[in-house]
Write a protein that holds these residues in place. Structure first.
Motif, PDB file in Angstrom:
ATOM      1  N   ASN A 184      56.443 -17.010  24.860  1.00 52.10           N
ATOM      2  CA  ASN A 184      56.207 -15.751  25.843  1.00 52.10           C
ATOM      3  C   ASN A 184      56.575 -14.409  25.367  1.00 52.10           C
ATOM      4  O   ASN A 184      57.726 -14.181  25.449  1.00 52.10           O
ATOM      5  N   GLY A 235      57.390  -5.583  38.164  1.00 54.95           N
ATOM      6  CA  GLY A 235      58.337  -6.865  37.461  1.00 54.95           C
ATOM      7  C   GLY A 235      59.656  -6.321  37.622  1.00 54.95           C
ATOM      8  O   GLY A 235      60.542  -7.065  38.132  1.00 54.95           O
ATOM      9  N   PHE A 283      64.501 -19.407  32.421  1.00 57.51           N
ATOM     10  CA  PHE A 283      63.931 -20.284  31.228  1.00 57.51           C
ATOM     11  C   PHE A 283      62.682 -19.590  30.643  1.00 57.51           C
ATOM     12  O   PHE A 283      61.856 -19.284  31.882  1.00 57.51           O
ATOM     13  N   ALA A 334      55.830 -11.744  26.490  1.00 54.50           N
ATOM     14  CA  ALA A 334      56.158 -10.387  27.624  1.00 54.50           C
ATOM     15  C   ALA A 334      57.651 -10.862  28.038  1.00 54.50           C
ATOM     16  O   ALA A 334      58.337  -9.866  28.034  1.00 54.50           O
TER      17      ALA A 334
END
Ligand SMILES: CC(C)(COP(=O)(O)OP(=O)(O)OC[C@H]1O[C@@H](n2cnc3c(N)ncnc32)[C@H](O)[C@@H]1OP(=O)(O)O)[C@@H](O)C(=O)NCCC(=O)NCCS
Length: 147
Positions: free
Chosen positions: A117, A90, A112, A119
């Motif tokens: 979320n 990532g 956004f 993570a």
């Protein structure tokens, strides 16, 4: 680019089905009306250097879509397959898309994330991103009746 044994490549039209399949199994990625094959192809055509995928042994396991509107850069759909998380992929995708958008002329990049979320709430600040609390997002939908 070689990153920990994997390849980051420019996404091609032929990758779109695999990209959609990956996103469909990831709750943090909201697939919207902007994610038809046709609209994705258009986005990729406009931003070829910043729409990236990551493969391991030929399998698509990561994505990021970067777009430059002439003023700011935007990032969509940064995702790593759940089986491959926590290995730096990532971060590698985020670093690369930021470099590509910067090279196109974007000094600043926005993205956004859904409020729930977790993570994203942890990952982006760990990568030096600032959470904005001073702005709201407003959306206008041409297809929605304004009553
Ligand atoms: C966010 C996401 C892309 C991170 O991918 P990843 O490959 O697991 O991240 P990395 O292994 O590169 O982690 C990089 C750093 O972020 C931290 N990190 C990553 N995910 C984290 C999480 N869920 N919670 C806490 N820290 C996290 C890692 O500890 C690591 O820190 P370090 O550099 O100090 O070692 C991945 O969790 C994902 O696909 N999530 C679902 C889709 C999503 O929500 N995308 C973002 C919204 S658009």
């Amino acid at each position: 680019m070689e990153t920990a044994g994997c390849q980051i490549e420019r996404a091609q039209a032929a990758d779109i089905d695999a990209m959609l399949n990956l996103w469909r199994c990831i709750p943090g990625i909201g697939i919207s009306k902007g994610d038809t094959v046709q609209s994705l192809r258009g986005f990729m055509d406009k931003n070829p250097s910043a729409c990236l995928i990551l493969r391991i042994d030929g399998r698509l396991i990561g994505t990021v879509l970067g777009g430059f509107d002439g003023r700011r850069g935007y990032i969509y759909h940064l995702a790593v397959h759940p089986d491959y998380r926590g290995r730096g992929y990532g971060k590698a995708l985020l670093d690369r898309v930021c470099r590509e958008l910067n090279a196109l002329g974007a000094p600043k990049i926005h993205l956004f994330a859904f409020n729930d979320n977790q993570a994203a709430a942890t990952f982006y600040p760990s990568q030096g991103w600032e959470e904005r609390r001073d702005i709201r997002v407003y959306s206008w939908d041409a297809n929605r009746s304004r009553g």
